[in-house]
Write a protein that holds these residues in place. Structure first.
Motif, mmCIF file in Angstrom:
data_model
loop_
_atom_site.group_PDB
_atom_site.id
_atom_site.type_symbol
_atom_site.label_atom_id
_atom_site.label_comp_id
_atom_site.label_asym_id
_atom_site.label_seq_id
_atom_site.Cartn_x
_atom_site.Cartn_y
_atom_site.Cartn_z
ATOM 1 N N TYR A 108 157.002 66.700 51.922
ATOM 2 C CA TYR A 108 157.993 65.934 51.183
ATOM 3 C C TYR A 108 159.389 66.552 51.375
ATOM 4 O O TYR A 108 159.527 67.727 51.683
ATOM 5 C CB TYR A 108 157.704 65.968 49.683
ATOM 6 N N TYR A 109 160.408 65.734 51.113
ATOM 7 C CA TYR A 109 161.736 66.299 50.885
ATOM 8 C C TYR A 109 162.476 65.437 49.873
ATOM 9 O O TYR A 109 162.293 64.226 49.805
ATOM 10 C CB TYR A 109 162.559 66.457 52.169
ATOM 11 N N ILE A 110 163.281 66.114 49.045
ATOM 12 C CA ILE A 110 164.123 65.448 48.059
ATOM 13 C C ILE A 110 165.514 65.317 48.664
ATOM 14 O O ILE A 110 166.132 66.317 49.041
ATOM 15 C CB ILE A 110 164.181 66.248 46.748
ATOM 16 N N LYS A 111 165.996 64.102 48.756
ATOM 17 C CA LYS A 111 167.283 63.844 49.402
ATOM 18 C C LYS A 111 168.367 63.616 48.357
ATOM 19 O O LYS A 111 168.217 62.804 47.451
ATOM 20 C CB LYS A 111 167.171 62.607 50.297
ATOM 21 N N ARG A 112 169.466 64.352 48.517
ATOM 22 C CA ARG A 112 170.631 64.191 47.646
ATOM 23 C C ARG A 112 171.879 64.035 48.512
ATOM 24 O O ARG A 112 172.000 64.690 49.548
ATOM 25 C CB ARG A 112 170.783 65.383 46.709
ATOM 26 N N LEU B 164 176.291 65.786 43.591
ATOM 27 C CA LEU B 164 175.189 65.258 44.373
ATOM 28 C C LEU B 164 174.369 64.281 43.538
ATOM 29 O O LEU B 164 174.142 64.499 42.345
ATOM 30 C CB LEU B 164 174.288 66.396 44.855
ATOM 31 N N VAL B 165 173.932 63.207 44.196
ATOM 32 C CA VAL B 165 173.102 62.189 43.554
ATOM 33 C C VAL B 165 171.733 62.178 44.230
ATOM 34 O O VAL B 165 171.637 62.199 45.460
ATOM 35 C CB VAL B 165 173.750 60.793 43.661
ATOM 36 N N ASN B 166 170.667 62.158 43.445
ATOM 37 C CA ASN B 166 169.311 62.143 43.976
ATOM 38 C C ASN B 166 168.977 60.747 44.484
ATOM 39 O O ASN B 166 169.024 59.773 43.729
ATOM 40 C CB ASN B 166 168.317 62.558 42.882
ATOM 41 N N TYR B 167 168.654 60.642 45.777
ATOM 42 C CA TYR B 167 168.310 59.359 46.375
ATOM 43 C C TYR B 167 166.830 59.251 46.723
ATOM 44 O O TYR B 167 166.443 58.431 47.550
ATOM 45 C CB TYR B 167 169.197 59.093 47.598
ATOM 46 N N GLY B 168 166.019 60.051 46.060
ATOM 47 C CA GLY B 168 164.584 59.850 46.171
ATOM 48 C C GLY B 168 163.847 60.953 46.898
ATOM 49 O O GLY B 168 164.431 61.847 47.516
ATOM 50 N N GLU C 59 175.082 66.090 52.403
ATOM 51 C CA GLU C 59 173.680 65.755 52.151
ATOM 52 C C GLU C 59 172.849 67.022 52.077
ATOM 53 O O GLU C 59 173.052 67.957 52.859
ATOM 54 C CB GLU C 59 173.124 64.862 53.254
ATOM 55 N N THR C 60 171.926 67.057 51.143
ATOM 56 C CA THR C 60 170.968 68.156 51.066
ATOM 57 C C THR C 60 169.552 67.582 51.111
ATOM 58 O O THR C 60 169.306 66.466 50.650
ATOM 59 C CB THR C 60 171.120 68.991 49.783
ATOM 60 N N ARG C 61 168.646 68.357 51.691
ATOM 61 C CA ARG C 61 167.230 68.008 51.692
ATOM 62 C C ARG C 61 166.444 69.235 51.242
ATOM 63 O O ARG C 61 166.550 70.307 51.848
ATOM 64 C CB ARG C 61 166.765 67.561 53.078
ATOM 65 N N GLU C 62 165.680 69.057 50.178
ATOM 66 C CA GLU C 62 164.873 70.146 49.631
ATOM 67 C C GLU C 62 163.403 69.868 49.961
ATOM 68 O O GLU C 62 162.786 68.986 49.370
ATOM 69 C CB GLU C 62 165.065 70.239 48.117
#
Length: 264
Positions: A219-223, A155-159, A236-239
């Motif tokens: 907020y959410y962190i998208k990977r 997984l790559v962090n896209y912001g 895709e994951t959203r934290e």
């Protein structure tokens, strides 16, 4: 109901594509094949939520740019559509500016009651259906392919994405707004996240009870990750998290698998 607005200091947090309304990454229409991997109920059960007050939320479409609900609120049924590409919300065929809608629902009352406080932009001409994703829109993907759920690249962090000053509570309007922004329309995940945030707010002395509500940025962190052999398969994951007294309160990370020719 007690109303308390949190003053947030988040200058040390990476924020991508922030706007006064909703910040979403640009993405080609995708087809969501599977929602939360930890949820094993039928598709109909995943997309349905009945609240304690009798309101019902049914998710009809849930994508990056378009989320459509069928709402039953105070015994009345109507469609609620979030169009993130256009920055608009449609309530029962009336189209509103999204920023004005999100501000209106921060007050008291049902969705139908609060939108009477703002002027609609126009009546809907059902253009939202044209944004609904289909596999046929992706010519490089075979619709007969089986979507893999394992074997993805790292997984790559896209912001980190933010919506400012959201109402966090169990009202239908608040739940659907968070569901649309963070969870691609999954109201059950929204309810679980809100429940956790309310409990922490009670423990912090921000509100007296979980039946209250408060305001905070969400907020959410998208990977995302592509698959090395299944061309077009995306994980895709959203934290999600919010801030309570400058402390991050996280919700469970949600995972989706879908086809896309341009996932990022």
């Amino acid at each position: 109901m007690k109303k308390i607005v949190l003053s947030l200091l988040a200058s040390n947090i990476l924020i991508n594509a922030i706007s006064p309304t909703v910040a979403f990454a640009s993405e080609q229409p995708t087809s969501v094949i599977s929602t939360l991997t930890s949820h094993n109920s039928s598709s109909e059960e995943k997309n349905y939520l009945r609240l304690e007050n009798g309101d019902e939320i049914v998710t009809k479409i849930g994508t990056e740019n378009l989320v459509e609900f069928r709402i039953t609120e105070d015994g009345e049924e109507f469609d609620l559509v979030f169009n993130f590409e256009k920055g608009e919300v449609t309530v029962d065929d009336k189209v509103y500016n999204m920023e004005e809608y999100l501000s209106a629902i921060n007050g008291e009352g049902s969705i139908k009651e609060t939108v009477t406080l703002i002027e609609p932009l126009r009546f809907s001409q059902s253009e939202e259906s044209a944004l609904a994703p289909t596999l046929e829109n992706s010519p490089n993907i075979s619709i007969m392919a089986i979507l893999p759920t394992t074997g993805y690249n790292p997984l790559v962090n896209y912001g980190t994405y933010r919506q400012i000053n959201m109402k966090i509570g169990f009202a239908t309007a608040a739940l659907t707004a968070i569901a649309a922004f963070v969870f691609k329309g999954n109201a059950k995940l929204s309810q679980a996240f809100v429940s956790s945030a309310l409990q922490r707010a009670v423990e912090a002395g921000i509100i007296a009870s979980t039946t209250d509500y408060f305001f905070s940025d969400v907020y959410y962190i998208k990977r995302q990750a592509t698959h090395p052999t299944a061309v077009g398969a995306v994980k895709e994951t959203r934290e999600p998290y919010t801030l309570i007294q400058n402390t991050r309160v996280y919700g469970s990370t949600a995972t989706w698998y879908f086809w896309s020719v341009n996932p990022y």
